[in-house]
Design a protein around this motif. Structure first.
Motif, PDB file in Angstrom:
ATOM      1  N   GLU A  79     -10.751  -3.463  -3.552  1.00  8.22           N
ATOM      2  CA  GLU A  79     -10.878  -3.471  -2.096  1.00  8.22           C
ATOM      3  C   GLU A  79     -11.610  -4.700  -1.579  1.00  8.22           C
ATOM      4  O   GLU A  79     -12.533  -5.209  -2.219  1.00  8.22           O
TER       5      GLU A  79
ATOM      6  N   ARG B 202       0.828  -1.212   0.000  1.00  5.42           N
ATOM      7  CA  ARG B 202       0.000   0.000   0.000  1.00  5.42           C
ATOM      8  C   ARG B 202       0.863   1.263   0.000  1.00  5.42           C
ATOM      9  O   ARG B 202       0.562   2.221  -0.709  1.00  5.42           O
TER      10      ARG B 202
ATOM     11  N   PRO C 233      -7.578  -7.619   0.051  1.00  4.06           N
ATOM     12  CA  PRO C 233      -7.748  -6.871  -1.194  1.00  4.06           C
ATOM     13  C   PRO C 233      -6.815  -7.422  -2.282  1.00  4.06           C
ATOM     14  O   PRO C 233      -5.823  -8.083  -1.981  1.00  4.06           O
TER      15      PRO C 233
ATOM     16  N   TRP D 155      -5.985  -1.473  -7.241  1.00  6.14           N
ATOM     17  CA  TRP D 155      -6.441  -2.258  -6.090  1.00  6.14           C
ATOM     18  C   TRP D 155      -7.930  -2.539  -6.223  1.00  6.14           C
ATOM     19  O   TRP D 155      -8.691  -1.668  -6.629  1.00  6.14           O
TER      20      TRP D 155
END
Length: 187
Positions: free
Chosen positions: A104, A47, A109, A102
């Motif tokens: 979610e 992330r 994810p 991405w």
């Protein structure tokens, strides 16, 4: 298809994280998707940095140590593309990837990745029955919170003869390491 691999990521301070992961891949190894667990170092690093290196290896001891968190010292690496990616020197192949999207999910994810570099470092030795057994035991070790202890124990008992019959020293060490790790979490 899922490819059992070892992933490296780097945190914002430049610290290396080595973790097992089964990325989803296309048969031509042209696309990778990663599904890290929320809260894991791998997830946090992906992330924050959006980068990882996926390693194909036949070193099941490395996989077992990555699963159990017993990589001490960390394996040797070299920097790639200005140091943004780290490659395990003992891997057979590597794929440096960048997350471009991405999907979610509250638990796992999906990170869709594009390959920015790849290479082959050494020939793939291959797998015998013991190496396969260690990989299966490593997967069980990552599922101790999801599977019943009796089911895990039964599967380990099924895998044990494969290790006894076909393992070398590294596979024996890896299997014992995983059995101890699982026992500690299932007791």
């Amino acid at each position: 298809m899922i490819l059992e691999a070892v992933l490296t990521t780097i945190d914002e301070r430049g610290r290396l994280n080595v973790a097992p992961m089964g990325p989803h891949v296309t048969p031509d190894l042209g696309r990778f998707t990663l599904k890290p667990f929320v809260g894991s170092r791998t997830y946090d690093n992906l992330r924050a940095q959006g980068r990882a290196t996926i390693h194909v290896t036949d070193d099941v001891l490395l996989m077992a140590q990555a699963v159990t968190g017993t990589l001490d010292p960390l394996p040797a690496t070299f920097e790639l593309l200005g140091g943004d990616w780290r490659v395990l020197t003992a891997a057979c192949r590597y794929f440096a990837v960048s997350v471009n999207r991405w999907e979610e999910d509250p638990l796992r994810p999906t990170a869709h990745c594009e390959i920015v570099a790849s290479g082959e470092l050494r020939p793939f030795f291959g797998f015998n029955r013991a190496k396969h057994a260690v990989i299966e035991a490593a997967i069980l070790a990552t599922r101790t919170s999801l599977l019943e202890a009796d089911a895990i124990s039964a599967e380990l008992q099924r895998l044990q003869p494969l290790v006894e019959k076909t393992a070398g020293p590294d596979e024996q060490q890896a299997f014992e390491l995983l059995k101890r790790y699982i026992a500690a979490r299932c007791s």
